[in-house]
Write an enzyme that holds these catalytic residues in place. Structure first.
Site, PDB file in Angstrom:
ATOM      1  N   GLY A  76     -83.573  34.370  53.205  1.00  0.00           N
ATOM      2  CA  GLY A  76     -82.371  34.131  53.325  1.00  0.00           C
ATOM      3  C   GLY A  76     -81.825  34.716  54.291  1.00  0.00           C
ATOM      4  O   GLY A  76     -82.383  35.515  54.685  1.00  0.00           O
ATOM      5  N   GLN A  84     -74.114  37.502  58.314  1.00  0.00           N
ATOM      6  CA  GLN A  84     -75.584  38.097  58.780  1.00  0.00           C
ATOM      7  C   GLN A  84     -75.313  38.087  60.483  1.00  0.00           C
ATOM      8  O   GLN A  84     -76.003  39.341  60.657  1.00  0.00           O
ATOM      9  CB  GLN A  84     -76.201  38.413  57.444  1.00  0.00           C
ATOM     10  N   CYS A  99     -80.908  43.105  50.701  1.00  0.00           N
ATOM     11  CA  CYS A  99     -80.380  42.171  51.890  1.00  0.00           C
ATOM     12  C   CYS A  99     -80.533  43.120  52.996  1.00  0.00           C
ATOM     13  O   CYS A  99     -81.190  44.675  53.075  1.00  0.00           O
ATOM     14  CB  CYS A  99     -79.329  42.647  51.117  1.00  0.00           C
ATOM     15  N   LEU A 100     -80.508  42.343  53.856  1.00  0.00           N
ATOM     16  CA  LEU A 100     -81.450  42.722  55.442  1.00  0.00           C
ATOM     17  C   LEU A 100     -79.871  43.233  55.230  1.00  0.00           C
ATOM     18  O   LEU A 100     -79.960  43.833  57.159  1.00  0.00           O
ATOM     19  CB  LEU A 100     -81.282  41.050  56.075  1.00  0.00           C
ATOM     20  N   HIS A 136     -77.244  34.946  45.844  1.00  0.00           N
ATOM     21  CA  HIS A 136     -77.459  36.340  47.028  1.00  0.00           C
ATOM     22  C   HIS A 136     -76.824  35.375  48.775  1.00  0.00           C
ATOM     23  O   HIS A 136     -75.511  36.057  48.847  1.00  0.00           O
ATOM     24  CB  HIS A 136     -78.014  37.018  47.103  1.00  0.00           C
ATOM     25  N   GLU A 137     -76.749  34.824  48.739  1.00  0.00           N
ATOM     26  CA  GLU A 137     -76.732  33.943  49.612  1.00  0.00           C
ATOM     27  C   GLU A 137     -74.700  33.418  49.988  1.00  0.00           C
ATOM     28  O   GLU A 137     -74.630  33.388  50.801  1.00  0.00           O
ATOM     29  CB  GLU A 137     -76.844  33.257  50.172  1.00  0.00           C
ATOM     30  N   HIS A 194     -71.986  36.287  50.552  1.00  0.00           N
ATOM     31  CA  HIS A 194     -72.162  36.625  51.554  1.00  0.00           C
ATOM     32  C   HIS A 194     -70.909  35.736  52.505  1.00  0.00           C
ATOM     33  O   HIS A 194     -70.459  36.048  53.156  1.00  0.00           O
ATOM     34  CB  HIS A 194     -73.535  36.244  52.177  1.00  0.00           C
TER      35      HIS A 194
HETATM   36  O1  K1U Z   1     -79.397  37.776  52.367  1.00  0.00           O
HETATM   37  C1  K1U Z   1     -80.339  38.732  52.677  1.00  0.00           C
HETATM   38  O2  K1U Z   1     -80.131  39.387  53.450  1.00  0.00           O
HETATM   39  C2  K1U Z   1     -81.523  38.387  52.577  1.00  0.00           C
HETATM   40  C3  K1U Z   1     -82.997  38.963  50.941  1.00  0.00           C
HETATM   41  C4  K1U Z   1     -82.152  37.339  49.858  1.00  0.00           C
HETATM   42  C5  K1U Z   1     -82.291  38.245  48.865  1.00  0.00           C
HETATM   43  C6  K1U Z   1     -83.468  39.237  48.392  1.00  0.00           C
HETATM   44  C7  K1U Z   1     -83.737  39.291  47.736  1.00  0.00           C
HETATM   45  C8  K1U Z   1     -83.116  38.717  46.192  1.00  0.00           C
HETATM   46  C9  K1U Z   1     -81.532  38.375  46.886  1.00  0.00           C
HETATM   47  C10 K1U Z   1     -81.892  37.555  47.589  1.00  0.00           C
HETATM   48  C11 K1U Z   1     -83.634  39.097  51.883  1.00  0.00           C
HETATM   49  O3  K1U Z   1     -84.555  38.057  52.049  1.00  0.00           O
HETATM   50  S1  K1U Z   1     -84.568  40.687  51.829  1.00  0.00           S
HETATM   51  C12 K1U Z   1     -86.121  40.316  51.950  1.00  0.00           C
HETATM   52  C13 K1U Z   1     -87.191  40.119  50.516  1.00  0.00           C
HETATM   53  O4  K1U Z   1     -86.516  39.602  49.906  1.00  0.00           O
HETATM   54  C14 K1U Z   1     -88.395  39.032  50.900  1.00  0.00           C
HETATM   55  C15 K1U Z   1     -89.147  39.145  52.206  1.00  0.00           C
HETATM   56  C16 K1U Z   1     -90.776  38.865  52.763  1.00  0.00           C
HETATM   57  C17 K1U Z   1     -91.105  37.837  51.165  1.00  0.00           C
HETATM   58  C18 K1U Z   1     -90.095  38.060  50.115  1.00  0.00           C
HETATM   59  C19 K1U Z   1     -88.837  38.841  49.849  1.00  0.00           C
HETATM   60 ZN    ZN Z   2     -77.903  39.631  51.816  1.00  0.00          ZN
END
Ligand code: K1U
Ligand code: ZN
Length: 173
Positions: A46, A51, A95-96, A137-138, A141
């Site tokens: 996401g 972001q 979270c990125l 989560h999104e 944000h």
């Molecule tokens: O919002 C963001 O920063 C993105 C975030 C979303 C998220 C992850 C985990 C739980 C809730 C919301 C991410 O994508 S972090 C990376 C991640 O979880 C992932 C990356 C590649 C494959 C699988 C998962």
């Molecule tokens: Zn996030």
């Protein structure tokens, strides 16, 4: 074209309350494209407009994506509203915009989301599991809330201290 940079904690742009998207213009379509490019490049499942430094109520999501299959099915969610929440689920989130940290967060286990897609058509989606977690989560944000705002004060302060140290070391070179 170069990928846009992700805004990282503690940048104050992550704390803003985003404004609804008015018309779906070429600029919005381009922003959504940039967001998908960044989400897959990181990779993530996401990414919300704040972001990338844009205080607008839209995010992209693809919870089915895996590095191995690389089967892309991005969804662009505009002006979302969570109209129903039910149950509880605990998920280890990342979270990125919050580097090098994960923590368990409790959220609603099932949600119903109403939003617009990139064509301006209304979508109503019922979600559970990871999809429900990621939608919440999104959505957070867009209201300037990070997952570290939903963990204990102690865990959050430990992360903030670690992040400050990391930034100080980076600026020392
Ligand atoms: O919002 C963001 O920063 C993105 C975030 C979303 C998220 C992850 C985990 C739980 C809730 C919301 C991410 O994508 S972090 C990376 C991640 O979880 C992932 C990356 C590649 C494959 C699988 C998962
Ligand atoms: Zn996030």
């Amino acid at each position: 074209m170069a990928l846009r940079e992700i805004v990282q904690f503690p940048d104050p742009r992550l704390k803003r309350i985003s404004k609804p998207v008015g018309e779906i213009t070429d600029e919005i379509r381009e922003l959504a494209r940039d967001m998908c490019d960044v989400m897959y490049a990181e990779p993530g499942i996401g990414l919300a407009a704040p972001q990338l430094g844009e205080a607008l109520r839209l995010f992209v999501i693809d919870t089915e994506w895996t590095e191995e299959e690389n089967d892309r099915c991005p969804q662009v969610i505009i002006n979302p509203e969570i109209v129903h929440k039910e149950g509880k689920i605990v998920w280890e989130e990342a979270c990125l915009s919050v580097p090098d940290y994960t923590a368990e967060v409790e959220r609603a286990a099932q949600v119903t989301l109403r939003a617009l897609d990139l064509e301006g058509k209304e979508i109503v989606e019922e979600a559970e599991g990871l999809r429900a977690v990621c939608l919440q989560h999104e959505y957070d944000h867009l209201d300037g809330v990070l997952f570290i705002d939903r963990i204990s004060r102690l865990k959050r302060s430990l992360y903030v201290a670690k992040r400050k140290k990391q930034l100080a070391e980076e600026s020392e070179g």
